[in-house]
Enzyme design. Structure first.
Site, PDB file in Angstrom:
ATOM      1  N   PHE A 121       0.811  -1.209   0.000  1.00 36.19           N
ATOM      2  CA  PHE A 121       0.000   0.000   0.000  1.00 36.19           C
ATOM      3  C   PHE A 121       0.849   1.266   0.000  1.00 36.19           C
ATOM      4  O   PHE A 121       1.832   1.365   0.745  1.00 36.19           O
ATOM      5  CB  PHE A 121      -0.880   0.052   1.258  1.00 36.19           C
ATOM      6  CG  PHE A 121      -1.878  -1.065   1.371  1.00 36.19           C
ATOM      7  CD1 PHE A 121      -3.199  -0.880   0.972  1.00 36.19           C
ATOM      8  CD2 PHE A 121      -1.507  -2.293   1.895  1.00 36.19           C
ATOM      9  CE1 PHE A 121      -4.136  -1.904   1.094  1.00 36.19           C
ATOM     10  CE2 PHE A 121      -2.429  -3.328   2.022  1.00 36.19           C
ATOM     11  CZ  PHE A 121      -3.749  -3.128   1.621  1.00 36.19           C
ATOM     12  N   ASP A 122       0.447   2.219  -0.815  1.00 34.42           N
ATOM     13  CA  ASP A 122       0.887   3.586  -0.602  1.00 34.42           C
ATOM     14  C   ASP A 122       0.239   4.037   0.713  1.00 34.42           C
ATOM     15  O   ASP A 122      -0.698   3.389   1.200  1.00 34.42           O
ATOM     16  CB  ASP A 122       0.416   4.447  -1.776  1.00 34.42           C
ATOM     17  CG  ASP A 122       0.653   5.922  -1.549  1.00 34.42           C
ATOM     18  OD1 ASP A 122       1.794   6.302  -1.266  1.00 34.42           O
ATOM     19  OD2 ASP A 122      -0.322   6.689  -1.636  1.00 34.42           O
ATOM     20  N   LEU A 123       0.699   5.145   1.279  1.00 33.57           N
ATOM     21  CA  LEU A 123       0.126   5.611   2.546  1.00 33.57           C
ATOM     22  C   LEU A 123      -0.883   6.737   2.340  1.00 33.57           C
ATOM     23  O   LEU A 123      -2.086   6.546   2.464  1.00 33.57           O
ATOM     24  CB  LEU A 123       1.241   6.074   3.489  1.00 33.57           C
ATOM     25  CG  LEU A 123       0.761   6.617   4.835  1.00 33.57           C
ATOM     26  CD1 LEU A 123       0.201   5.505   5.716  1.00 33.57           C
ATOM     27  CD2 LEU A 123       1.891   7.344   5.550  1.00 33.57           C
TER      28      LEU A 123
END
Length: 214
Positions: free
Chosen positions: A10-12
């Protein structure tokens, strides 16, 4: 979507947490200190690049006398309170992480943010324990849209790239995931709504929020 997938990365910001709104506020306030007017096009120019790379960009573009380290520290101080007290998870996010955990899928984070702020927001939202690896763009040679950060995260997780599914909210991140040889699910975010169609074209899947996957 998660058939034959061993890891989700995941990107944040804008992907796991609803935080993209705060960065233009910080940029506007920061530039205002120097009497510089914020331009809405700025977000497109810095989209996806690392925290440190953004500081270099600001220093050069706006001829700021402060050192790169001073610029980063100022931004960090401005952002930490927002991460600790204002930023929330994206709808359905924690439930989806629980779902992945129940399926035995490994999880990691690949973010353009810096580690201090990543740890602050994950701690505030009690999400840190879901992730077996967290890599920031400052820890790889090139930030997004280069694939480096996703390849490094997969390596840390011990999973081959083609067995990884990426979740991203911006074009640069989607390109990074695809360049790494991974499947990419784009997620809706107000900050990138003007490029929604481009996100749909570049990604393998598109969701408005995680509740669709439960």
């Amino acid at each position: 979507m998660i058939k034959n997938i061993e890891a989700c990365i995941f990107d944040l910001d804008g992907t796991l947490v609803d935080s993209m709104w705060m960065w233009p506020e910080i940029d506007r306030e920061y530039l205002g200190r120097f009497g510089i007017e914020y331009d809405d096009n700025l977000k497109n120019e810095i989209d996806g690049i690392s925290f440190h790379e953004t500081a270099v960009y600001f220093k050069n573009k706006f001829d700021i006398d402060d050192s790169i380290e001073e610029i980063c520290k100022d931004w960090e101080n401005m952002a930490l309170d927002k991460y600790k007290y204002e930023v929330k998870e994206k709808p359905g996010c924690v439930r989806f992480l629980e779902h992945l955990k129940s399926k035995g899928i490994t999880m990691g984070i690949a973010t353009s943010n810096n580690r201090t702020m990543v740890e602050a927001v994950l701690g505030s939202l009690n999400m840190r324990h879901y992730f077996d690896a967290i890599i920031t763009s400052d820890e790889v040679k090139k930030g997004k849209p280069a694939p480096d950060i996703y390849l490094q995260t997969a390596k840390e997780l011990g999973v081959m790239p083609h067995k990884c599914l990426v979740f991203e909210d911006v074009v640069a991140g989607i390109k990074a995931g695809k360049s790494a040889g991974m499947k990419v699910c784009a997620i809706e975010d107000d900050f990138s709504r003007e490029v929604r169609q481009k996100k749909k074209e570049l990604s393998d899947y598109y969701i408005d929020d995680y509740r669709e996957l439960l």
